[in-house]
Design a protein around this motif. Structure first.
Motif, PDB file in Angstrom:
ATOM      1  N   GLN A 157     -21.147  50.344 -34.827  1.00 14.49           N
ATOM      2  CA  GLN A 157     -21.115  50.814 -36.158  1.00 14.49           C
ATOM      3  C   GLN A 157     -19.443  50.467 -36.700  1.00 14.49           C
ATOM      4  OE1 GLN A 157     -22.905  54.263 -37.283  1.00 14.49           O
ATOM      5  NE2 GLN A 157     -24.781  53.113 -36.851  1.00 14.49           N
ATOM      6  N   GLY A 158     -18.783  49.946 -35.848  1.00 18.02           N
ATOM      7  CA  GLY A 158     -17.284  49.788 -35.843  1.00 18.02           C
ATOM      8  C   GLY A 158     -17.243  48.706 -37.606  1.00 18.02           C
ATOM      9  N   LEU A 159     -17.626  48.006 -36.638  1.00 15.72           N
ATOM     10  CA  LEU A 159     -17.720  46.819 -38.086  1.00 15.72           C
ATOM     11  C   LEU A 159     -17.503  47.210 -39.392  1.00 15.72           C
ATOM     12  CD1 LEU A 159     -16.065  43.999 -37.208  1.00 15.72           C
ATOM     13  CD2 LEU A 159     -17.894  43.246 -38.299  1.00 15.72           C
ATOM     14  N   ALA A 160     -18.000  48.128 -39.681  1.00 21.75           N
ATOM     15  CA  ALA A 160     -18.605  48.297 -41.336  1.00 21.75           C
ATOM     16  C   ALA A 160     -18.215  50.021 -41.411  1.00 21.75           C
ATOM     17  CB  ALA A 160     -20.400  48.847 -40.897  1.00 21.75           C
ATOM     18  N   LEU A 161     -17.488  50.349 -40.411  1.00 25.10           N
ATOM     19  CA  LEU A 161     -17.147  51.819 -40.384  1.00 25.10           C
ATOM     20  C   LEU A 161     -15.027  51.248 -40.886  1.00 25.10           C
ATOM     21  CD1 LEU A 161     -17.733  54.148 -37.964  1.00 25.10           C
ATOM     22  CD2 LEU A 161     -17.640  54.605 -40.636  1.00 25.10           C
ATOM     23  N   LEU A 162     -14.509  49.732 -40.470  1.00 22.17           N
ATOM     24  CA  LEU A 162     -13.681  49.340 -40.146  1.00 22.17           C
ATOM     25  C   LEU A 162     -13.320  48.603 -41.532  1.00 22.17           C
ATOM     26  CD1 LEU A 162     -11.079  49.220 -38.826  1.00 22.17           C
ATOM     27  CD2 LEU A 162     -11.556  46.821 -38.388  1.00 22.17           C
ATOM     28  N   ALA A 163     -14.701  47.829 -42.678  1.00 19.65           N
ATOM     29  CA  ALA A 163     -14.691  47.142 -43.709  1.00 19.65           C
ATOM     30  C   ALA A 163     -14.260  48.254 -44.836  1.00 19.65           C
ATOM     31  CB  ALA A 163     -15.654  46.925 -43.636  1.00 19.65           C
ATOM     32  N   ALA A 164     -15.079  49.810 -44.521  1.00 20.13           N
ATOM     33  CA  ALA A 164     -15.129  50.981 -45.280  1.00 20.13           C
ATOM     34  C   ALA A 164     -13.385  51.420 -45.686  1.00 20.13           C
ATOM     35  CB  ALA A 164     -15.908  52.094 -45.243  1.00 20.13           C
ATOM     36  N   ILE A 165     -13.044  51.278 -44.555  1.00 20.76           N
ATOM     37  CA  ILE A 165     -12.235  52.303 -44.634  1.00 20.76           C
ATOM     38  C   ILE A 165     -10.337  51.014 -45.112  1.00 20.76           C
ATOM     39  CG2 ILE A 165     -10.092  52.580 -42.435  1.00 20.76           C
ATOM     40  CD1 ILE A 165     -11.394  53.982 -41.022  1.00 20.76           C
ATOM     41  N   VAL A 166     -10.310  49.383 -44.797  1.00 16.91           N
ATOM     42  CA  VAL A 166      -9.239  48.961 -44.966  1.00 16.91           C
ATOM     43  C   VAL A 166      -9.364  48.535 -46.425  1.00 16.91           C
ATOM     44  CG1 VAL A 166      -8.878  47.009 -45.043  1.00 16.91           C
ATOM     45  CG2 VAL A 166      -9.097  47.876 -42.513  1.00 16.91           C
ATOM     46  N   VAL A 167     -10.145  48.269 -47.146  1.00 18.10           N
ATOM     47  CA  VAL A 167     -11.359  47.884 -48.426  1.00 18.10           C
ATOM     48  C   VAL A 167     -10.984  49.403 -49.193  1.00 18.10           C
ATOM     49  CG1 VAL A 167     -12.320  47.074 -49.844  1.00 18.10           C
ATOM     50  CG2 VAL A 167     -12.827  46.081 -47.266  1.00 18.10           C
ATOM     51  N   SER A 168     -11.478  50.254 -48.644  1.00 13.94           N
ATOM     52  CA  SER A 168     -10.840  51.560 -49.404  1.00 13.94           C
ATOM     53  C   SER A 168      -9.997  51.854 -49.779  1.00 13.94           C
ATOM     54  CB  SER A 168     -12.016  53.052 -49.325  1.00 13.94           C
ATOM     55  OG  SER A 168     -11.957  53.643 -48.494  1.00 13.94           O
ATOM     56  N   THR A 169      -9.015  51.720 -48.551  1.00  7.80           N
ATOM     57  CA  THR A 169      -7.351  52.388 -48.180  1.00  7.80           C
ATOM     58  C   THR A 169      -7.234  51.555 -49.538  1.00  7.80           C
ATOM     59  OG1 THR A 169      -8.107  53.154 -46.322  1.00  7.80           O
ATOM     60  CG2 THR A 169      -5.465  53.279 -47.000  1.00  7.80           C
ATOM     61  N   VAL A 170      -7.507  50.317 -49.620  1.00  6.01           N
ATOM     62  CA  VAL A 170      -7.104  48.572 -50.308  1.00  6.01           C
ATOM     63  C   VAL A 170      -6.983  49.161 -51.571  1.00  6.01           C
ATOM     64  CG1 VAL A 170      -5.615  46.418 -50.951  1.00  6.01           C
ATOM     65  CG2 VAL A 170      -6.149  47.161 -48.480  1.00  6.01           C
ATOM     66  N   LEU A 171      -8.191  49.865 -52.170  1.00  6.47           N
ATOM     67  CA  LEU A 171      -8.332  50.142 -52.902  1.00  6.47           C
ATOM     68  C   LEU A 171      -7.350  51.613 -53.419  1.00  6.47           C
ATOM     69  CD1 LEU A 171     -11.898  48.994 -53.165  1.00  6.47           C
ATOM     70  CD2 LEU A 171     -10.046  47.577 -53.787  1.00  6.47           C
ATOM     71  N   ALA A 172      -7.192  52.621 -53.037  1.00  7.20           N
ATOM     72  CA  ALA A 172      -7.402  53.826 -53.581  1.00  7.20           C
ATOM     73  C   ALA A 172      -5.264  54.043 -53.433  1.00  7.20           C
ATOM     74  CB  ALA A 172      -6.792  54.020 -52.347  1.00  7.20           C
ATOM     75  N   LEU A 173      -4.916  51.902 -52.852  1.00  7.16           N
ATOM     76  CA  LEU A 173      -3.082  52.459 -52.646  1.00  7.16           C
ATOM     77  C   LEU A 173      -3.249  51.731 -54.269  1.00  7.16           C
ATOM     78  CD1 LEU A 173      -1.856  51.398 -49.195  1.00  7.16           C
ATOM     79  CD2 LEU A 173      -1.563  53.282 -50.847  1.00  7.16           C
ATOM     80  N   VAL A 174      -3.727  50.656 -54.926  1.00  6.80           N
ATOM     81  CA  VAL A 174      -3.840  49.952 -55.711  1.00  6.80           C
ATOM     82  C   VAL A 174      -3.924  50.865 -57.276  1.00  6.80           C
ATOM     83  CG1 VAL A 174      -4.115  47.780 -56.844  1.00  6.80           C
ATOM     84  CG2 VAL A 174      -3.816  47.756 -54.119  1.00  6.80           C
ATOM     85  N   ALA A 175      -4.854  51.750 -56.378  1.00  6.12           N
ATOM     86  CA  ALA A 175      -5.722  52.724 -58.493  1.00  6.12           C
ATOM     87  C   ALA A 175      -4.263  53.502 -58.581  1.00  6.12           C
ATOM     88  CB  ALA A 175      -6.656  52.936 -57.624  1.00  6.12           C
ATOM     89  N   GLY A 176      -3.556  54.260 -57.193  1.00  5.93           N
ATOM     90  CA  GLY A 176      -3.200  55.402 -57.242  1.00  5.93           C
ATOM     91  C   GLY A 176      -1.829  54.760 -57.958  1.00  5.93           C
ATOM     92  N   ALA A 177      -1.292  54.301 -57.168  1.00  6.11           N
ATOM     93  CA  ALA A 177      -0.056  53.296 -57.736  1.00  6.11           C
ATOM     94  C   ALA A 177       0.000  53.142 -58.949  1.00  6.11           C
ATOM     95  CB  ALA A 177       0.841  52.609 -56.470  1.00  6.11           C
ATOM     96  N   GLY A 178      -1.155  52.349 -59.556  1.00  8.82           N
ATOM     97  CA  GLY A 178      -1.233  51.556 -60.328  1.00  8.82           C
ATOM     98  C   GLY A 178      -1.290  52.832 -61.904  1.00  8.82           C
ATOM     99  N   ALA A 179      -2.359  53.485 -61.213  1.00  7.93           N
ATOM    100  CA  ALA A 179      -2.212  55.050 -62.068  1.00  7.93           C
ATOM    101  C   ALA A 179      -1.168  55.807 -62.772  1.00  7.93           C
ATOM    102  CB  ALA A 179      -3.725  55.592 -62.005  1.00  7.93           C
ATOM    103  N   PHE A 180      -0.109  55.760 -62.088  1.00  6.52           N
ATOM    104  CA  PHE A 180       0.854  56.596 -61.931  1.00  6.52           C
ATOM    105  C   PHE A 180       1.329  55.439 -62.419  1.00  6.52           C
ATOM    106  CE2 PHE A 180       4.900  57.392 -61.440  1.00  6.52           C
ATOM    107  CZ  PHE A 180       4.931  59.348 -60.275  1.00  6.52           C
ATOM    108  N   THR A 181       2.455  54.602 -62.182  1.00  4.96           N
ATOM    109  CA  THR A 181       3.071  53.720 -62.944  1.00  4.96           C
ATOM    110  C   THR A 181       2.445  53.292 -64.712  1.00  4.96           C
ATOM    111  OG1 THR A 181       3.305  52.094 -60.805  1.00  4.96           O
ATOM    112  CG2 THR A 181       4.112  51.583 -63.265  1.00  4.96           C
ATOM    113  N   LEU A 182       1.569  53.260 -64.889  1.00  2.00           N
ATOM    114  CA  LEU A 182       0.921  53.043 -66.177  1.00  2.00           C
ATOM    115  C   LEU A 182       0.992  54.085 -67.190  1.00  2.00           C
ATOM    116  CD1 LEU A 182      -2.595  51.111 -66.059  1.00  2.00           C
ATOM    117  CD2 LEU A 182      -0.202  50.599 -67.093  1.00  2.00           C
ATOM    118  N   VAL A 183       0.583  55.993 -66.769  1.00  2.00           N
ATOM    119  CA  VAL A 183       0.779  56.824 -67.266  1.00  2.00           C
ATOM    120  C   VAL A 183       2.623  57.639 -66.652  1.00  2.00           C
ATOM    121  CG1 VAL A 183       0.239  59.323 -67.000  1.00  2.00           C
ATOM    122  CG2 VAL A 183      -1.523  57.561 -66.583  1.00  2.00           C
TER     123      VAL A 183
END
Lengths: 116, 239
Positions: A82-108
């Motif tokens: 299940q490593g590939l699925a876990l790695l996909a979940a980790i990499v994609v969700s980390t990139v999305l969380a970084l963009v969402a967190g920094a984006g929301a901070f900058t907007l507000v």
């Protein structure tokens, strides 16, 4: 150094007791963190007194993750399947969380006029 | 007293001394490589030391439990170190107050997106049960994530591995990602990486910029609390 260490461990210990005693969702060390923040509000001198030991511990924070990380050897069969699925979940969700967190901070920040 | 190397090995490989020393030595080596690479994010000291130790355990046929006997002394320090995160938070209280609303917005967005997107993707690939319970708290700092995973019915060591991979991933992608997006507010960059990639992301942020480091510490500390609250709710949605 020893009294500061006792204080830090004491906050962790009280945190564990409170967390387990009250069935909180927060783990003991996090309750200890919150309690220490509250204590430092009441006694401002506490921060400077704990600083030498506390900073020493935080300076090598990433070292402390190594033993748990080596636990990967115990999960190699799971990761093979299940490593590939876990790695996909980790990499994609980390990139999305970084963009969402920094984006929301900058907007507000722009919206409220908060500057660095 | 025999000087048979096999006997000495048999003795040392069972005690804590060898594996404690190996852990610190591997980390020192990882940190040296990181310095030689002039702080390039691919040369992450945690990643290097985990790979070195993993190879060493595999090559010597040492079970993880035996290794952990020695390494537990380092692992134990995660608890008191978590308590100590109160110090940078206290030091940054005035800046936190001045940027309270952006911090709350960035924290909630980063934290919720991290948990929801990870579980959605894992579900898409058909993962479930223990594995997604171990995955849910991956953006929180290790001792917290391990505690949360245990509460949710996950596996503590698997949770620790997923936390570590998340931290390394965040530390490696953060600088190129935000440079490419043209995001220049160090506070936003720091808060986001502390929220998404906990201590390893925070360690990376401190290497890049002190303001980013301070805000990463804030993000990590607050997300430890927030993830403990939202991970059970999101898991119920996907569970």
């Amino acid at each position: 150094m020893v009294p500061a260490l006792v204080t830090i461990l004491g906050f962790q210990l009280v945190g564990e007791v409170v967390s387990r005693g009250l069935h909180l969702p927060l783990p003991g060390p996090v309750v200890g963190l919150v309690l220490l923040l509250a204590a430092m509000r009441l006694r401002p001198g506490l921060a400077d007194w704990l600083r030498p030991v506390g900073q020493g511990m935080l300076a090598h924070l990433s070292l402390l993750f190594v033993p748990a990380g080596v636990g990967i050897v115990a999960h190699l069969p799971l990761l093979r399947d299940q490593g590939l699925a876990l790695l996909a979940a980790i990499v994609v969700s980390t990139v999305l969380a970084l963009v969402a967190g920094a984006g929301a901070f900058t907007l507000v920040a722009r919206w409220t006029g908060s500057k660095e | 007293m025999s000087a048979d190397p096999a006997l000495i090995w048999a003795y040392l490989s069972q005690g804590p001394l060898l594996w404690l020393t190996a852990t610190l030595a591997a980390y020192a080596l990882g940190a040296a490589v990181f310095r030689l690479a002039r702080g390039q994010s691919w040369a992450n000291p945690v990643l290097i030391s985990v790979v070195l130790l993993g190879l060493l355990l595999t090559a010597t046929g040492t079970p993880y439990a035996t290794y952990f006997e020695g390494a537990q002394f380092v692992h134990f320090m995660l608890g008191p170190a978590t308590v100590c995160l109160a110090l940078p938070m206290q030091d940054n209280l005035p800046r936190m107050r001045a940027a309270a609303l952006p911090i709350v917005a960035g924290l909630v967005a980063g934290s919720v997106v991290a948990v929801v997107s990870a579980l959605a993707i894992a579900r898409l690939f058909g993962l479930g049960g223990e594995v997604i319970a171990s995955l849910a708290p991956k953006s929180a700092t290790a001792p917290v994530a391990i505690g949360i995973a245990e509460n949710l019915g996950g596996q503590p060591t698997l949770a620790a591995v997923l936390v570590l991979l998340t931290g390394i991933c965040g530390a490696i992608v953060v600088t190129p990602l935000f440079n490419a997006l043209g995001l220049r507010d160090w506070r936003a960059r720091g808060l986001a990486v502390g929220t998404a990639a906990h201590g390893i992301g925070t360690a990376r942020a401190f290497q890049v910029n002190p303001t980013a480091g301070a805000f990463a510490g804030i993000g990590m500390g607050l997300n430890a609390i927030l993830t403990a609250l939202i991970a059970p709710l999101v898991l119920r949605l996907f569970g």
